[in-house]
Design a protein around this motif. Structure first.
Motif, PDB file in Angstrom:
ATOM      1  N   ASP A 124     -14.388  -8.575 -30.939  1.00 60.39           N
ATOM      2  CA  ASP A 124     -14.272  -7.585 -29.860  1.00 60.39           C
ATOM      3  C   ASP A 124     -15.489  -7.081 -29.245  1.00 60.39           C
ATOM      4  O   ASP A 124     -15.530  -7.033 -27.969  1.00 60.39           O
ATOM      5  CB  ASP A 124     -13.489  -6.541 -30.418  1.00 60.39           C
ATOM      6  N   THR A 125     -16.352  -6.582 -30.122  1.00 57.56           N
ATOM      7  CA  THR A 125     -17.594  -6.136 -29.613  1.00 57.56           C
ATOM      8  C   THR A 125     -18.305  -7.348 -28.880  1.00 57.56           C
ATOM      9  O   THR A 125     -18.985  -6.998 -27.810  1.00 57.56           O
ATOM     10  CB  THR A 125     -18.543  -5.594 -30.598  1.00 57.56           C
ATOM     11  N   PHE A 126     -18.363  -8.480 -29.390  1.00 51.78           N
ATOM     12  CA  PHE A 126     -19.033  -9.552 -28.797  1.00 51.78           C
ATOM     13  C   PHE A 126     -18.546  -9.957 -27.393  1.00 51.78           C
ATOM     14  O   PHE A 126     -19.217  -9.898 -26.287  1.00 51.78           O
ATOM     15  CB  PHE A 126     -18.899 -10.792 -29.592  1.00 51.78           C
ATOM     16  N   GLU A 127     -17.036 -10.149 -27.397  1.00 49.80           N
ATOM     17  CA  GLU A 127     -16.495 -10.341 -25.979  1.00 49.80           C
ATOM     18  C   GLU A 127     -16.643  -9.099 -24.868  1.00 49.80           C
ATOM     19  O   GLU A 127     -16.839  -9.616 -23.862  1.00 49.80           O
ATOM     20  CB  GLU A 127     -14.994 -10.353 -26.104  1.00 49.80           C
ATOM     21  N   GLU A 128     -16.941  -7.992 -25.370  1.00 49.27           N
ATOM     22  CA  GLU A 128     -17.150  -7.001 -24.499  1.00 49.27           C
ATOM     23  C   GLU A 128     -18.627  -7.060 -23.828  1.00 49.27           C
ATOM     24  O   GLU A 128     -18.978  -6.929 -22.619  1.00 49.27           O
ATOM     25  CB  GLU A 128     -17.134  -5.363 -25.058  1.00 49.27           C
ATOM     26  N   LEU A 129     -19.386  -7.416 -24.820  1.00 50.09           N
ATOM     27  CA  LEU A 129     -20.944  -7.831 -24.440  1.00 50.09           C
ATOM     28  C   LEU A 129     -21.124  -8.976 -23.551  1.00 50.09           C
ATOM     29  O   LEU A 129     -21.742  -8.859 -22.423  1.00 50.09           O
ATOM     30  CB  LEU A 129     -21.684  -7.735 -25.478  1.00 50.09           C
ATOM     31  N   ARG A 130     -20.162  -9.997 -23.967  1.00 54.02           N
ATOM     32  CA  ARG A 130     -20.494 -11.218 -23.031  1.00 54.02           C
ATOM     33  C   ARG A 130     -20.000 -11.170 -21.783  1.00 54.02           C
ATOM     34  O   ARG A 130     -20.746 -11.743 -20.974  1.00 54.02           O
ATOM     35  CB  ARG A 130     -19.469 -12.359 -23.942  1.00 54.02           C
ATOM     36  N   SER A 131     -19.108 -10.089 -21.366  1.00 56.41           N
ATOM     37  CA  SER A 131     -18.569 -10.351 -19.919  1.00 56.41           C
ATOM     38  C   SER A 131     -19.743  -9.733 -19.045  1.00 56.41           C
ATOM     39  O   SER A 131     -19.656 -10.197 -17.948  1.00 56.41           O
ATOM     40  CB  SER A 131     -17.543  -9.374 -19.969  1.00 56.41           C
ATOM     41  N   GLY A 132     -20.563  -8.881 -19.503  1.00 52.98           N
ATOM     42  CA  GLY A 132     -21.631  -8.565 -18.694  1.00 52.98           C
ATOM     43  C   GLY A 132     -23.074  -8.693 -19.304  1.00 52.98           C
ATOM     44  O   GLY A 132     -24.092  -7.908 -18.503  1.00 52.98           O
ATOM     45  N   ILE A 133     -23.181  -9.516 -19.809  1.00 51.10           N
ATOM     46  CA  ILE A 133     -24.744  -9.897 -20.310  1.00 51.10           C
ATOM     47  C   ILE A 133     -25.786 -10.646 -19.148  1.00 51.10           C
ATOM     48  O   ILE A 133     -25.298 -11.184 -18.552  1.00 51.10           O
ATOM     49  CB  ILE A 133     -24.716 -10.725 -21.650  1.00 51.10           C
ATOM     50  N   THR A 134     -27.064  -9.859 -19.367  1.00 50.56           N
ATOM     51  CA  THR A 134     -27.851 -10.486 -18.605  1.00 50.56           C
ATOM     52  C   THR A 134     -29.295 -10.603 -19.455  1.00 50.56           C
ATOM     53  O   THR A 134     -29.120 -10.340 -20.625  1.00 50.56           O
ATOM     54  CB  THR A 134     -28.439  -9.342 -17.499  1.00 50.56           C
ATOM     55  N   PHE A 135     -30.203 -11.477 -19.113  1.00 53.37           N
ATOM     56  CA  PHE A 135     -31.344 -11.699 -20.010  1.00 53.37           C
ATOM     57  C   PHE A 135     -31.959 -10.447 -20.321  1.00 53.37           C
ATOM     58  O   PHE A 135     -32.391 -10.296 -21.592  1.00 53.37           O
ATOM     59  CB  PHE A 135     -32.413 -12.493 -19.041  1.00 53.37           C
ATOM     60  N   GLU A 136     -32.176  -9.496 -19.355  1.00 54.58           N
ATOM     61  CA  GLU A 136     -32.719  -8.176 -19.855  1.00 54.58           C
ATOM     62  C   GLU A 136     -31.992  -7.594 -20.906  1.00 54.58           C
ATOM     63  O   GLU A 136     -32.821  -6.947 -22.160  1.00 54.58           O
ATOM     64  CB  GLU A 136     -32.824  -7.346 -18.494  1.00 54.58           C
ATOM     65  N   MET A 137     -30.803  -7.614 -20.966  1.00 60.04           N
ATOM     66  CA  MET A 137     -29.870  -7.173 -22.078  1.00 60.04           C
ATOM     67  C   MET A 137     -30.305  -7.840 -23.200  1.00 60.04           C
ATOM     68  O   MET A 137     -30.120  -7.361 -24.339  1.00 60.04           O
ATOM     69  CB  MET A 137     -28.474  -7.041 -21.644  1.00 60.04           C
ATOM     70  N   VAL A 138     -30.241  -9.063 -23.207  1.00 61.26           N
ATOM     71  CA  VAL A 138     -30.555  -9.928 -24.440  1.00 61.26           C
ATOM     72  C   VAL A 138     -31.791  -9.571 -25.036  1.00 61.26           C
ATOM     73  O   VAL A 138     -32.009  -9.448 -26.325  1.00 61.26           O
ATOM     74  CB  VAL A 138     -30.612 -11.517 -24.230  1.00 61.26           C
ATOM     75  N   VAL A 139     -32.866  -9.299 -24.230  1.00 67.21           N
ATOM     76  CA  VAL A 139     -34.395  -8.907 -24.562  1.00 67.21           C
ATOM     77  C   VAL A 139     -34.287  -7.598 -25.316  1.00 67.21           C
ATOM     78  O   VAL A 139     -34.731  -7.349 -26.240  1.00 67.21           O
ATOM     79  CB  VAL A 139     -35.278  -8.875 -23.522  1.00 67.21           C
ATOM     80  N   LEU A 140     -33.505  -6.745 -24.485  1.00 68.19           N
ATOM     81  CA  LEU A 140     -33.165  -5.512 -25.174  1.00 68.19           C
ATOM     82  C   LEU A 140     -32.607  -5.298 -26.469  1.00 68.19           C
ATOM     83  O   LEU A 140     -32.930  -4.791 -27.370  1.00 68.19           O
ATOM     84  CB  LEU A 140     -32.366  -4.460 -24.083  1.00 68.19           C
ATOM     85  N   PHE A 141     -31.444  -6.111 -26.891  1.00 66.55           N
ATOM     86  CA  PHE A 141     -30.835  -6.351 -27.844  1.00 66.55           C
ATOM     87  C   PHE A 141     -31.717  -7.055 -29.016  1.00 66.55           C
ATOM     88  O   PHE A 141     -31.651  -6.601 -30.134  1.00 66.55           O
ATOM     89  CB  PHE A 141     -29.267  -7.273 -27.794  1.00 66.55           C
ATOM     90  N   LEU A 142     -32.631  -7.835 -28.836  1.00 61.26           N
ATOM     91  CA  LEU A 142     -33.521  -8.494 -29.619  1.00 61.26           C
ATOM     92  C   LEU A 142     -34.217  -7.297 -30.004  1.00 61.26           C
ATOM     93  O   LEU A 142     -34.535  -7.352 -31.308  1.00 61.26           O
ATOM     94  CB  LEU A 142     -34.286  -9.708 -29.039  1.00 61.26           C
ATOM     95  N   VAL A 143     -34.723  -6.242 -29.283  1.00 56.63           N
ATOM     96  CA  VAL A 143     -35.845  -5.221 -29.804  1.00 56.63           C
ATOM     97  C   VAL A 143     -34.841  -4.330 -30.463  1.00 56.63           C
ATOM     98  O   VAL A 143     -35.431  -4.128 -31.553  1.00 56.63           O
ATOM     99  CB  VAL A 143     -36.293  -4.637 -28.663  1.00 56.63           C
ATOM    100  N   THR A 144     -33.932  -3.887 -30.017  1.00 59.06           N
ATOM    101  CA  THR A 144     -33.153  -2.947 -30.899  1.00 59.06           C
ATOM    102  C   THR A 144     -32.770  -3.546 -32.251  1.00 59.06           C
ATOM    103  O   THR A 144     -32.558  -2.873 -33.156  1.00 59.06           O
ATOM    104  CB  THR A 144     -31.909  -2.217 -30.380  1.00 59.06           C
ATOM    105  N   SER A 145     -32.167  -4.660 -32.307  1.00 61.86           N
ATOM    106  CA  SER A 145     -31.801  -5.555 -33.472  1.00 61.86           C
ATOM    107  C   SER A 145     -33.008  -5.881 -34.279  1.00 61.86           C
ATOM    108  O   SER A 145     -32.880  -5.488 -35.507  1.00 61.86           O
ATOM    109  CB  SER A 145     -31.294  -6.760 -33.197  1.00 61.86           C
ATOM    110  N   GLY A 146     -34.387  -5.925 -33.916  1.00 67.90           N
ATOM    111  CA  GLY A 146     -35.492  -5.803 -34.671  1.00 67.90           C
ATOM    112  C   GLY A 146     -35.730  -4.737 -35.325  1.00 67.90           C
ATOM    113  O   GLY A 146     -36.267  -4.504 -36.374  1.00 67.90           O
ATOM    114  N   LEU A 147     -35.576  -3.488 -34.432  1.00 67.22           N
ATOM    115  CA  LEU A 147     -35.817  -2.169 -34.917  1.00 67.22           C
ATOM    116  C   LEU A 147     -34.942  -1.760 -36.198  1.00 67.22           C
ATOM    117  O   LEU A 147     -35.218  -1.074 -36.927  1.00 67.22           O
ATOM    118  CB  LEU A 147     -35.939  -1.170 -33.806  1.00 67.22           C
TER     119      LEU A 147
END
Length: 196
Positions: A93-116
């Motif tokens: 469910d979380t994934f589907e919510e994210l998928r609907s409005g994802i941009t490259f900038e959000m992917v980079v942000l998520f990579l950073v927050t996931s890394g941290l």
């Protein structure tokens, strides 16, 4: 079940093939596995601080390769592979919510927050990047920076402060980085709100 996985992963750090296991765990963490590679990385780097940089390199390379596998799953095999994995972890469910409005900038942000702070889990980010058809080369470059920063920061902290920092890393660093990740997310949302 999670505790058994954690204990099993910790036991791997004492084996002769610990470096190989570190690569395996870092790889699968980025695409399908629940337990983070830190669980293996920390005791290995503490036991042999002179090899901390080597372990950071192994973990970074394997994590990025695992991220590419996660991207591939999201891009080419979402319904067959990714959807059951996400359902298993209760993240669909979380994934589907994210998928609907994802941009490259959000992917980079998520990579950073996931890394941290492992928020969201790296496997969700890599599969999401593929499912959203983020450019693979931009994804790889961002993953190298984000995942490398995590493992090299841990290596530096462990080499500099040794055993004394382990308790802090295991119990408080997650909270501090989660707060930092939250600040990044709020800043990003605020920026998007103000620019639209």
């Amino acid at each position: 079940m999670l505790r058994r996985l954690y204990d099993w992963t910790m036991a791997l750090s004492a084996r002769k093939a610990a470096s190989t296991w570190l690569a395996v765990i870092a790889f699968v963490e980025s695409s399908i596995f629940l337990v983070p590679a830190d669980v293996l990385f920390l005791p290995m780097a503490l036991a042999r601080p002179q090899r901390a940089w080597r372990y950071a390199l192994i973990a970074t390379v394997a994590s990025v390769l695992g991220g590419i596998a996660g991207w591939w799953i999201g891009y080419y095999a979402f319904d067959a592979i990714a959807k059951p994995i996400l359902e298993f972890y209760g993240k669909l469910d979380t994934f589907e919510e994210l998928r609907s409005g994802i941009t490259f900038e959000m992917v980079v942000l998520f990579l950073v927050t996931s890394g941290l702070a492992h928020l969201p889990p790296i496997k969700v980010v890599t599969i999401l990047a593929g499912a959203a058809h983020v450019n693979i080369w931009l994804f790889i470059g961002s993953a190298i920076v984000a995942r490398g920063a995590r493992f090299y920061l841990l290596a530096w902290l462990l080499r500099r402060h040794g055993e004394g920092i382990r308790h802090f890393i295991e119990h408080r660093l997650g909270l501090i980085t989660a707060i930092g990740a939250g600040v990044l997310l709020v800043g990003y949302v605020g920026y998007k709100f103000l620019t639209h």
